[in-house]
Scaffold this motif. Structure first.
Motif, PDB file in Angstrom:
ATOM      1  N   UNK A  59     -26.728  34.537  10.371  1.00  0.00           N
ATOM      2  CA  UNK A  59     -27.696  34.892  11.407  1.00  0.00           C
ATOM      3  C   UNK A  59     -27.022  34.982  12.771  1.00  0.00           C
ATOM      4  N   UNK A  60     -25.900  34.297  12.937  1.00  0.00           N
ATOM      5  CA  UNK A  60     -25.200  34.266  14.222  1.00  0.00           C
ATOM      6  C   UNK A  60     -24.165  35.379  14.350  1.00  0.00           C
ATOM      7  N   UNK A  61     -23.470  35.685  13.261  1.00  0.00           N
ATOM      8  CA  UNK A  61     -22.309  36.567  13.342  1.00  0.00           C
ATOM      9  C   UNK A  61     -22.372  37.679  12.307  1.00  0.00           C
ATOM     10  N   UNK A  62     -21.789  38.823  12.656  1.00  0.00           N
ATOM     11  CA  UNK A  62     -21.321  39.769  11.651  1.00  0.00           C
ATOM     12  C   UNK A  62     -19.894  39.366  11.283  1.00  0.00           C
ATOM     13  N   UNK A  63     -19.518  39.586  10.035  1.00  0.00           N
ATOM     14  CA  UNK A  63     -18.227  39.112   9.543  1.00  0.00           C
ATOM     15  C   UNK A  63     -17.077  39.691  10.368  1.00  0.00           C
ATOM     16  N   UNK A  64     -16.091  38.834  10.633  1.00  0.00           N
ATOM     17  CA  UNK A  64     -14.951  39.276  11.428  1.00  0.00           C
ATOM     18  C   UNK A  64     -13.798  38.285  11.310  1.00  0.00           C
ATOM     19  N   UNK A  65     -12.637  38.750  11.697  1.00  0.00           N
ATOM     20  CA  UNK A  65     -11.448  37.901  11.778  1.00  0.00           C
ATOM     21  C   UNK A  65     -11.397  37.259  13.159  1.00  0.00           C
ATOM     22  N   UNK A  66     -11.195  35.968  13.185  1.00  0.00           N
ATOM     23  CA  UNK A  66     -11.113  35.202  14.435  1.00  0.00           C
ATOM     24  C   UNK A  66      -9.716  34.598  14.536  1.00  0.00           C
ATOM     25  N   UNK A  67      -9.006  34.948  15.597  1.00  0.00           N
ATOM     26  CA  UNK A  67      -7.640  34.467  15.811  1.00  0.00           C
ATOM     27  C   UNK A  67      -7.630  33.629  17.097  1.00  0.00           C
ATOM     28  N   UNK A  68      -7.298  32.361  16.978  1.00  0.00           N
ATOM     29  CA  UNK A  68      -7.268  31.458  18.130  1.00  0.00           C
ATOM     30  C   UNK A  68      -5.825  31.143  18.500  1.00  0.00           C
ATOM     31  N   UNK A  69      -5.497  31.395  19.755  1.00  0.00           N
ATOM     32  CA  UNK A  69      -4.164  31.127  20.295  1.00  0.00           C
ATOM     33  C   UNK A  69      -4.306  30.058  21.372  1.00  0.00           C
ATOM     34  N   UNK A  70      -3.483  29.033  21.291  1.00  0.00           N
ATOM     35  CA  UNK A  70      -3.586  27.947  22.268  1.00  0.00           C
ATOM     36  C   UNK A  70      -2.194  27.592  22.787  1.00  0.00           C
TER      37      UNK A  70
ATOM     38  N   UNK B 117       2.842  31.724  23.043  1.00  0.00           N
ATOM     39  CA  UNK B 117       1.388  31.739  23.143  1.00  0.00           C
ATOM     40  C   UNK B 117       0.860  32.472  24.356  1.00  0.00           C
ATOM     41  N   UNK B 118       1.642  32.552  25.423  1.00  0.00           N
ATOM     42  CA  UNK B 118       1.216  33.246  26.640  1.00  0.00           C
ATOM     43  C   UNK B 118       1.543  34.730  26.473  1.00  0.00           C
ATOM     44  N   UNK B 119       0.803  35.385  25.614  1.00  0.00           N
ATOM     45  CA  UNK B 119       1.169  36.679  25.055  1.00  0.00           C
ATOM     46  C   UNK B 119       1.273  37.787  26.111  1.00  0.00           C
ATOM     47  N   UNK B 120       2.233  38.708  25.876  1.00  0.00           N
ATOM     48  CA  UNK B 120       2.503  39.849  26.755  1.00  0.00           C
ATOM     49  C   UNK B 120       2.358  41.120  25.929  1.00  0.00           C
ATOM     50  N   UNK B 121       1.461  42.003  26.321  1.00  0.00           N
ATOM     51  CA  UNK B 121       1.194  43.224  25.559  1.00  0.00           C
ATOM     52  C   UNK B 121       2.431  44.120  25.492  1.00  0.00           C
ATOM     53  N   UNK B 122       2.705  44.631  24.284  1.00  0.00           N
ATOM     54  CA  UNK B 122       3.803  45.590  24.116  1.00  0.00           C
ATOM     55  C   UNK B 122       3.351  46.854  23.390  1.00  0.00           C
ATOM     56  N   UNK B 123       2.147  46.848  22.798  1.00  0.00           N
ATOM     57  CA  UNK B 123       1.700  48.044  22.102  1.00  0.00           C
ATOM     58  C   UNK B 123       0.201  48.062  21.881  1.00  0.00           C
ATOM     59  N   UNK B 124      -0.387  49.258  21.951  1.00  0.00           N
ATOM     60  CA  UNK B 124      -1.803  49.466  21.667  1.00  0.00           C
ATOM     61  C   UNK B 124      -1.911  50.783  20.896  1.00  0.00           C
ATOM     62  N   UNK B 125      -2.307  50.700  19.633  1.00  0.00           N
ATOM     63  CA  UNK B 125      -2.287  51.849  18.742  1.00  0.00           C
ATOM     64  C   UNK B 125      -3.690  52.229  18.287  1.00  0.00           C
ATOM     65  N   UNK B 126      -3.995  53.511  18.421  1.00  0.00           N
ATOM     66  CA  UNK B 126      -5.197  54.091  17.838  1.00  0.00           C
ATOM     67  C   UNK B 126      -4.796  54.640  16.476  1.00  0.00           C
ATOM     68  N   UNK B 127      -5.040  53.851  15.433  1.00  0.00           N
ATOM     69  CA  UNK B 127      -4.541  54.217  14.109  1.00  0.00           C
ATOM     70  C   UNK B 127      -5.297  55.402  13.527  1.00  0.00           C
TER      71      UNK B 127
END
Length: 695
Positions: A107-118, A59-69
Motif C-alpha cells: 500500500x505504501x510502495x510500488x516495487x523498486x530497488x533501494x540503494x543506501x549509501x552512507x 561513498x561521497x560519489x562523483x558522477x561520471x556517466x549518465x546513459x539513456x539506454x
C-alpha cells in the motif's frame, strides 16, 4: 498486488577500499531488471532504460556517466566535485558503506530497488538513498544528515545580481562555491533549458505554473522551480531534474534559486536545512531530487517524468479513487453541521452518485478560528476533547453517520487541523486523535488544513505525524493536503500521503469561474499527475445575481459540464446537496458512468491538449496507455463546431473513438502526420469523453 521477497546485502567499504579499487572484490545486486554494481571504485545503478555511474570516492560519489539506454545516448560527464557538495572539497569521505534491497509492492510502495549509501565528512554522517523502479527512466535520491556540522558546510550561499563585464570571473567562482545537492558537468555548450515553477496558496494565486526558458551561456543562469528540462541541441539527448521540495516560495533556507544552468554544467541548489537543524541523535531528511533521461522533443521528457511520478505512490482503486462531497463550498460553515444534516446529505449524495462524504470544520467539539460561532486555532490541546465529536450536534457520536454511509456505499471522511503550537510540538496527540477516529469509526480520509511550515522543526514533526498515522493504519489512511494558503509542502513534497485539495472557490464571492478551474488543472497536468488533485465543481444555481450577465458565469454551463472539468482529477462536489434543485440530480447518470471508468482512466498518463483554457477555445486532456486510452475535449464558448487538435497519437494510425461521456459521437479517424485529430461538438460550452484504441 505483487509481493516479492527481497534480498539485502551490506558491505562495509571503509576498511576494504584499497582492495576494491584493485578489483579484488566485486559487488552486485539485481532484481526485475534493476541493478546496482560496485567494481573497482566505480558504482553503477540503473535498469533497462537508464544507467548512472559514479566514482565511488568512499561513498561521497562523483558522477561520471549518465546513459539513456533506450535511445542509446550517453551524456559524457566531467564532474570534478561530489554530487552532494557543501563547498568543503578538502574534507575526505570516510567509512563508506552501501546497502541494496528490493522493496516489494505494498500500500505504501510500488516495487523498486533501494540503494543506501552512507559515509562521513568529519563528524557529519550522510546517507543517500537511490530508488530505481523497473522500466522507469529516472532515479530518485533521498538525502539524510546526522551528526555535528560546522556552518562552513551548510551555509546557504546565494548569487548576487550580476552587473560585472565579461572579463570579471568572480561570479563564476562564486557559483562554483555554492553548495549543491546534484551536479551534471556535461560536455557541450548548446543546451535548451526550461525551468518550471509552481505556486500554491491558491486563495491568493490563480496562475499556478510559470515557465522560464533559456539557452545556456558561459555564465550560469540562476533559475527557480521544482523542474528543469535540458536538451542538447547538437545531439537531442536530454535530461530532467525534479527537485522534491516545497514550491520555491515555501522552501526553507532558500538560496534564491533552485538550479544553476550554464554551458554544460547543471546543478540543483538548496537542501532546505541549516547547520543548526542537524543533530547527533536522529537522521534529518533534506530535500531530495530525481534525475531522468529522454531524447528528442520535450514531450518525451514530460512522459519520462510522469512515469516516475505515477510510481511514487500506488494509486489504488479502493483507497485513492473518490468522488467527494464536502459541504463547505456553500459557505454554511459549521452552522448546519449536525447528525440530521449529515444523514440527509448522505441520502442526497447517494442519489447523485457520490462515493465519499466529508464533514468539514464543525464536526468536532472544539471551535476553530473559522467557526461562525467564534473560536481559535491556538492552544488546541488545552481542550482535551477538541477532536471528539460535538456532543450537541452528534449526541450519538459519528457512528450513525458512518453506518448510514456504509449502507449507501459512501465512505465518511473528516476535516482535521493539526495544532501549530510550538512548531507542532503536539504532533503525537494529533496522530493519536486521527488514529482514534480511524480505529473507532473506520474513517480513513482526512482533509489536513491550516498548515504552516516556517522551519525544519515544524516540517520534521509534521512528517512524524503523517508517518505515524500511515504506519499504524498500514497506509490505508488518505490525507487530502490543503494547498490553499500558508507556507506548505507544494506539490512535490509530502505527496506520498494522499492527494491535494487544490483551491477554495465560492459563488458567494463571485470568484468561481469554471474556465479558471479548468485552466489551473490543464496547466498543472503538463508537469504533475492530474490524478493527485481534488478539483471542485460547485452549485451553479446559487448566487446567480452576483454574476449579472457575465459571459463566463457558472450558470452559463450545464451541471454535467462543470462535473466534467474534474474528471481527470479526483472530483470534489464543493456544495451542500440539500441546496441543489431537482434537475441537478440528472447528472447522477453521468457520475455513475464515470465511476465505472475512473480507475482505468487514471491508470494512464494524463496530459493537456488543445489551447490553454480561457473560456473561448477548444481544449482538453488525453490519458495515454499502450494502444488505447481516453481523450476528453471541451468546446468552450466559440463559433467553431469542429477543431483539429494535436494529440500524442501516432501519426498515420487509424484510431477508433467511442463516446463514453458527454455530447460526442463515435467516429474513426486517421491521425494526421502532425498528430492531429478532428473533433466535433455541435454546441458551445459542451464536452465529450472518448475511449480509443489503435493497433
Amino acid at each position: 498486488m505483487r509481493f516479492i521477497k527481497f534480498g539485502v546485502l551490506l558491505l562495509s567499504l571503509s576498511a576494504s577500499y584499497n582492495s576494491l579499487a584493485q578489483g579484488n572484490i566485486n559487488y552486485s545486486f539485481s532484481q526485475l531488471g534493476c541493478k546496482v554494481e560496485l567494481i573497482n571504485n566505480t558504482l553503477s545503478v540503473g535498469n533497462n532504460l537508464i544507467r548512472r555511474t559514479w566514482k565511488w570516492n568512499d561513498g561521497n560519489i562523483i558522477s561520471v556517466g549518465l546513459d539513456n539506454l533506450a535511445a542509446k545516448k550517453s551524456l559524457k560527464l566531467e564532474n570534478k566535485l561530489a554530487d552532494l557538495n557543501f563547498g568543503a572539497d578538502s574534507v575526505k569521505a570516510l567509512e563508506g558503506t552501501i546497502r541494496a534491497e528490493f522493496v516489494p509492492d505494498s500500500y505504501q510502495h510500488n516495487q523498486h530497488l533501494k540503494v543506501s549509501i552512507q559515509y562521513k565528512l568529519n563528524d557529519l554522517e550522510i546517507r543517500k538513498v537511490l530508488n530505481v523502479y523497473p522500466d522507469c527512466p529516472a532515479i530518485s535520491t533521498e538525502i539524510y544528515l546526522r551528526g555535528i556540522v560546522s556552518n562552513s558546510f551548510l551555509g546557504q550561499a546565494s548569487l548576487t545580481e550580476r552587473t560585472s563585464n565579461v572579463e570579471d570571473y568572480k561570479i563564476l567562482l562564486q557559483a562554483n562555491k555554492m553548495p549543491h545537492v546534484e551536479e551534471l558537468a556535461i560536455t557541450g555548450k548548446h543546451w535548451k533549458v526550461k525551468a518550471v515553477e509552481f505556486f500554491d496558496a491558491t486563495d491568493m494565486n490563480n496562475t499556478l505554473v510559470q515557465e522560464t526558458k533559456v539557452i545556456s551561456y558561459w555564465f550560469d543562469s540562476f533559475l527557480r522551480g521544482n523542474l528543469l528540462f535540458a536538451k542538447n541541441l547538437e545531439t537531442d539527448a536530454g535530461f530532467f531534474f525534479l527537485k522534491e521540495a516545497p514550491n520555491p516560495k515555501s522552501q526553507l533556507q532558500y538560496p534564491g534559486g533552485d538550479f544553476l544552468a550554464g554551458a554544460g554544467k547543471f546543478r540543483i541548489l538548496g537542501l532546505g536545512v541549516d547547520s543548526a537543524d542537524v543533530s547527533k541523535e536522529t537522521w534529518l531528511k533534506a530535500y531530495g531530487y530525481t534525475t531522468g533521461v529522454y531524447s528528442g522533443e520535450e514531450a518525451k521528457g514530460t512522459f519520462a517524468l510522469r512515469k516516475y511520478q505515477m510510481l511514487k505512490r500506488p494509486l489504488l482503486r479502493g483507497r485513492d479513487e473518490m468522488i467527494m462531497l464536502n459541504t463547505w463550498g456553500d459557505r454554511g460553515k459549521d452552522t448546519r453541521v449536525n447528525e440530521a444534516f449529515c444523514l440527509n446529505e448522505l441520502q442526497l449524495a447517494s442519489r447523485l452518485g457520490i462515493t465519499h462524504f466529508q464533514i468539514d470544520d464543525g464536526w468536532q467539539a472544539g471551535k476553530s478560528g473559522n467557526s461562525a460561532y467564534g473560536g481559535s486555532f491556538k492552544d488546541i490541546w488545552s481542550n482535551p476533547n477538541y477532536w471528539k465529536p460535538d456532543a450537541k450536534k452528534f449526541p450519538n457520536g459519528l457512528a450513525p453517520i458512518v453506518k448510514k454511509g456504509k449502507e449507501l456505499g459512501i465512505e465518511v471522511c473528516l476535516w482535521y487541523n493539526p495544532s501549530v503550537q510550538n512548531n507542532y510540538n503536539d504532533w503525537e496527540k494529533d496522530a493519536l486523535a486521527i488514529l482514534g477516529l480511524y480505529k473507532t469509526y473506520g474513517i480513513r480520509t482526512f482533509k489536513i488544513d491550516g498548515l504552516g511550515i516556517p522551519n525544519k522543526a515544524s516540517e520534521v514533526r509534521l512528517r512524524m505525524l503523517f508517518d505515524r498515522v500511515m504506519k499504524e493504519s498500514n497506509w490505508e489512511i488518505v490525507l487530502n493536503l490543503d494547498a490553499t494558503a500558508g507556507k506548505r509542502g507544494g506539490y512535490s513534497y509530502f505527496n506520498e500521503y494522499g492527494n491535494f485539495f487544490l483551491e477554495n472557490r465560492y459563488t458567494d464571492w463571485g470568484n468561481h469561474y469554471p474556465y479558471w478551474t479548468l485552466r489551473n488543472l490543464w496547466m498543472l497536468s503538463k508537469y504533475l499527475p492530474a490524478q493527485m488533485f481534488q478539483i471542485e465543481f460547485l452549485n451553479k444555481w446559487r448566487n446567480q445575481g452576483k454574476y449579472g450577465d457575465d459571459r463566463f458565469a457558472p450558470a452559463k454551463y450545464s451541471f454535467d459540464y462543470l462535473f466534467a472539468i474534474s474528471l481527470m482529477a479526483q472530483p470534489l462536489a464543493w456544495m451542500e446537496a440539500a441546496n441543489l434543485p431537482e434537475e441537478a440530480f440528472l447528472t447522477a447518470k453521468t457520475i455513475k458512468k464515470y465511476r465505472l471508468l475512473q480507475h482505468d482512466l487514471h491508470q494512464g498518463r494524463i496530459f493537456p491538449i488543445g489551447e490553454e483554457p480561457d473560456g473561448r477555445v477548444w481544449c482538453g486532456f488525453e490519458s495515454l496507455k499502450v494502444n488505447k486510452g481516453y481523450i476528453l475535449v471541451f468546446r468552450e464558448d466559440n463559433k467553431e463546431p469542429s477543431k483539429l487538435i494535436s494529440t500524442s497519437l501516432p501519426p498515420g494510425k487509424k484510431v477508433s473513438f467511442k463516446s463514453v461521456l458527454g455530447d460526442g459521437k463515435n467516429f474513426d479517424s486517421v491521425v494526421s502526420k502532425e498528430g492531429k485529430v478532428k473533433f466535433t461538438l455541435a454546441n458551445p460550452n459542451s464536452f465529450a469523453m472518448y475511449s480509443y484504441t489503435h493497433n
